[in-house]
Write an enzyme that holds these catalytic residues in place. Structure first.
Site, short mmCIF file in Angstrom:
data_model
loop_
_atom_site.label_atom_id
_atom_site.label_comp_id
_atom_site.label_asym_id
_atom_site.label_seq_id
_atom_site.Cartn_x
_atom_site.Cartn_y
_atom_site.Cartn_z
N LYS A 11 0.85 -1.25 -0.08
CA LYS A 11 0.03 0.15 -0.01
C LYS A 11 0.83 1.28 0.02
O LYS A 11 1.97 1.37 0.54
CB LYS A 11 -0.89 0.05 1.07
CG LYS A 11 -0.37 0.30 2.57
CD LYS A 11 0.00 1.69 3.01
CE LYS A 11 0.81 1.85 4.58
NZ LYS A 11 1.60 2.64 4.63
N VAL A 100 11.32 -4.15 2.22
CA VAL A 100 11.06 -4.21 3.58
C VAL A 100 11.47 -2.74 4.20
O VAL A 100 12.16 -1.96 3.97
CB VAL A 100 12.29 -5.23 4.08
CG1 VAL A 100 12.25 -5.58 5.78
CG2 VAL A 100 11.92 -6.66 3.48
N ALA A 101 10.90 -2.68 5.38
CA ALA A 101 10.95 -1.55 6.37
C ALA A 101 10.76 -0.22 5.45
O ALA A 101 11.66 0.75 5.27
CB ALA A 101 12.15 -1.59 7.15
N ALA A 102 9.62 0.09 4.72
CA ALA A 102 9.76 0.97 3.43
C ALA A 102 8.65 1.78 3.63
O ALA A 102 8.36 2.79 3.01
CB ALA A 102 9.55 0.26 2.03
N GLY A 103 7.71 1.51 4.52
CA GLY A 103 6.30 2.52 4.75
C GLY A 103 5.40 2.03 3.58
O GLY A 103 4.65 2.64 3.39
N ALA A 105 3.96 -1.28 4.05
CA ALA A 105 3.03 -2.43 4.73
C ALA A 105 3.46 -3.75 4.21
O ALA A 105 2.52 -4.70 4.31
CB ALA A 105 1.49 -2.04 4.52
N GLY A 106 4.66 -3.94 3.87
CA GLY A 106 5.12 -5.16 3.48
C GLY A 106 4.71 -6.27 4.42
O GLY A 106 4.11 -7.39 4.09
N SER A 108 2.61 -6.21 7.15
CA SER A 108 1.13 -6.28 7.29
C SER A 108 0.59 -7.01 6.28
O SER A 108 -0.41 -7.67 6.69
CB SER A 108 0.62 -4.82 7.43
OG SER A 108 1.34 -4.08 8.46
N THR A 109 0.83 -6.80 4.95
CA THR A 109 0.11 -7.48 3.65
C THR A 109 0.45 -9.21 4.06
O THR A 109 -0.39 -9.67 3.61
CB THR A 109 0.51 -6.92 2.68
OG1 THR A 109 -0.65 -7.32 1.46
CG2 THR A 109 1.88 -6.92 1.85
N ASP A 141 -1.99 -1.61 10.01
CA ASP A 141 -2.09 -1.72 8.70
C ASP A 141 -2.75 -2.94 8.25
O ASP A 141 -3.39 -3.05 7.07
CB ASP A 141 -0.96 -1.44 7.84
CG ASP A 141 -0.68 0.15 7.89
OD1 ASP A 141 -1.24 1.14 8.04
OD2 ASP A 141 0.77 0.36 7.80
O1 C5P Z 1 0.54 -1.02 14.56
P1 C5P Z 1 2.01 -1.17 13.90
O2 C5P Z 1 2.79 -2.17 14.76
O3 C5P Z 1 2.00 -1.06 12.71
O4 C5P Z 1 2.81 0.56 14.61
C1 C5P Z 1 4.08 0.67 14.59
C2 C5P Z 1 4.53 1.51 15.74
O5 C5P Z 1 3.79 2.73 15.02
C3 C5P Z 1 3.73 1.54 16.95
O6 C5P Z 1 4.46 0.91 17.76
C4 C5P Z 1 3.65 3.06 17.23
O7 C5P Z 1 4.95 3.45 17.94
C5 C5P Z 1 3.35 3.70 15.89
N1 C5P Z 1 2.12 4.02 15.84
C6 C5P Z 1 1.36 4.86 16.28
N2 C5P Z 1 0.05 5.12 16.06
C7 C5P Z 1 -0.54 4.54 14.90
C8 C5P Z 1 0.08 3.53 14.20
C9 C5P Z 1 1.49 3.29 14.71
O8 C5P Z 1 1.88 5.67 17.23
N3 C5P Z 1 -1.89 4.95 14.64
#
Ligand code: C5P
Length: 316
Positions: A11, A100-103, A105-106, A108-109, A141
């Protein structure tokens, strides 16, 4: 032995606004999320023991509990102990194409695909809403990645309202292979620097989310107007990531100079995308950005917006 192969699209964020802090430590967001064709393939089959096993074609991807796909299978085993006892463990094979680690959602998907795949493998018959609720336990995500397409996401990012899906708008995506941004770091830095401006009360938060629902970006999406969408791109996390990562600034400048309709970092970065007028322009932008940044470490992809999330591509 039954097995399923699933396509798990990445995404991008067309819009990301941080509007408040939550009691659970997360942030209140208003986002517009968009699935893209760049995808991983996930094969899922019943294991010969009760173990969960993850394999991946890329050595840097962890195969243990730190991989969200592993945790997704583990969650299914905990939530559905009867089915786990009946069908046993799960073998997961990830064919990775998403950086990977790119923003993007790799992770998450991949987790979303495991939820969908295990539901099929164990004949659970879960609804999309039930799968999304399970996804929310894994990451903000994951629920979006299940159904994908184009959606407004509020709350932590897990509350979704679907929009008429954008299709066939071409983008170029860029990511330095050895550059990673921690999402937790990006949000923490944002809170430290801009936390004073957060909305405090529930009414103001709801009003802000409603304003985005009826705002210019949603109008541009409803009109399928790529030029307007590109002009309305927004990502609050750029405010902390750009000053720290000059490579991201350089990518945005290169995209702008290559003549895209609009450019933005996706999620917490460091990937950057440029929205293009056509596939042909996207191919040219890819070449031009590659010429402007002749770095072997830079991956560039031409891809396009799509209207779906996880799909079954084969079942045996
Ligand atoms: O939910 P996810 O594990 O993808 O989020 C990664 C990190 O991003 C969380 O540990 C949190 O620090 C931050 N985050 C946040 N608020 C959100 C989504 C993510 O602070 N709504």
């Amino acid at each position: 032995m039954r097995s399923y192969t699933l396509t798990a699209p990445a995404k991008i964020n067309l819009y990301l606004e941080i509007i408040g802090a939550r009691p659970d430590g997360y942030h209140e967001l208003v986002m517009i999320l968009q699935s893209i064709e760049l995808a991983d393939e996930i094969a899922i089959q019943a294991g010969s023991t009760d173990a969960i096993r993850v394999r991946c074609n890329q050595p840097e991807v962890p195969l243990d509990k730190s991989n969200l796909a592993y945790r997704a299978a583990e969650l299914m085993a905990v939530k559905f102990p009867g089915a786990y006892a009946k069908y046993g463990g799960v073998d997961i094979t990830i064919n990775k194409h998403i950086p990977v680690a790119a923003g993007l959602a790799g992770g998450s998907t991949n987790a979303a695909a495991v939820l969908v795949g295990v539901d099929l493998l164990w004949n659970l018959g879960l609804t999309r809403i039930e799968l999304e609720e399970l996804g929310a336990l894994l990451g903000s995500d994951v629920p979006f990645c299940i159904g994908g397409g184009t959606a407004i996401a509020t709350g932590r990012g897990e509350q979704l309202s679907s929009l008429a899906g954008l299709d066939n708008i071409y983008i170029v995506l860029a990511k330095h292979r050895n550059l990673a941004v921690s999402t937790a770091w990006a949000y923490k830095s944002y809170r430290e620097q801009f936390g004073d401006s957060y909305l405090q009360d529930t009414e103001s938060l709801a009003a802000r989310a409603a304003a985005v629902h009826s705002g210019p970006m949603v109008k541009a999406i409803i009109n399928t107007n790529a030029t307007e969408i590109a002009q309305k791109l927004h990502n609050d996390l750029e405010r902390v990531v750009l000053p720290t990562y000059p490579q991201v600034v350089q990518l945005r400048e290169a995209f702008a100079n290559a003549g895209v309709l609009g450019t933005m970092m996706s999620g917490s970065g460091p990937s950057v995308f440029g929205i293009c007028e056509s596939q042909q322009q996207a191919e040219q932008v890819k070449i031009r950005v590659g010429e402007m940044i002749p770095d072997r470490d830079l991956d560039l992809f031409v891809t396009r917006m799509i209207t779906h999330g996880i799909q079954i591509s084969a079942s045996v």
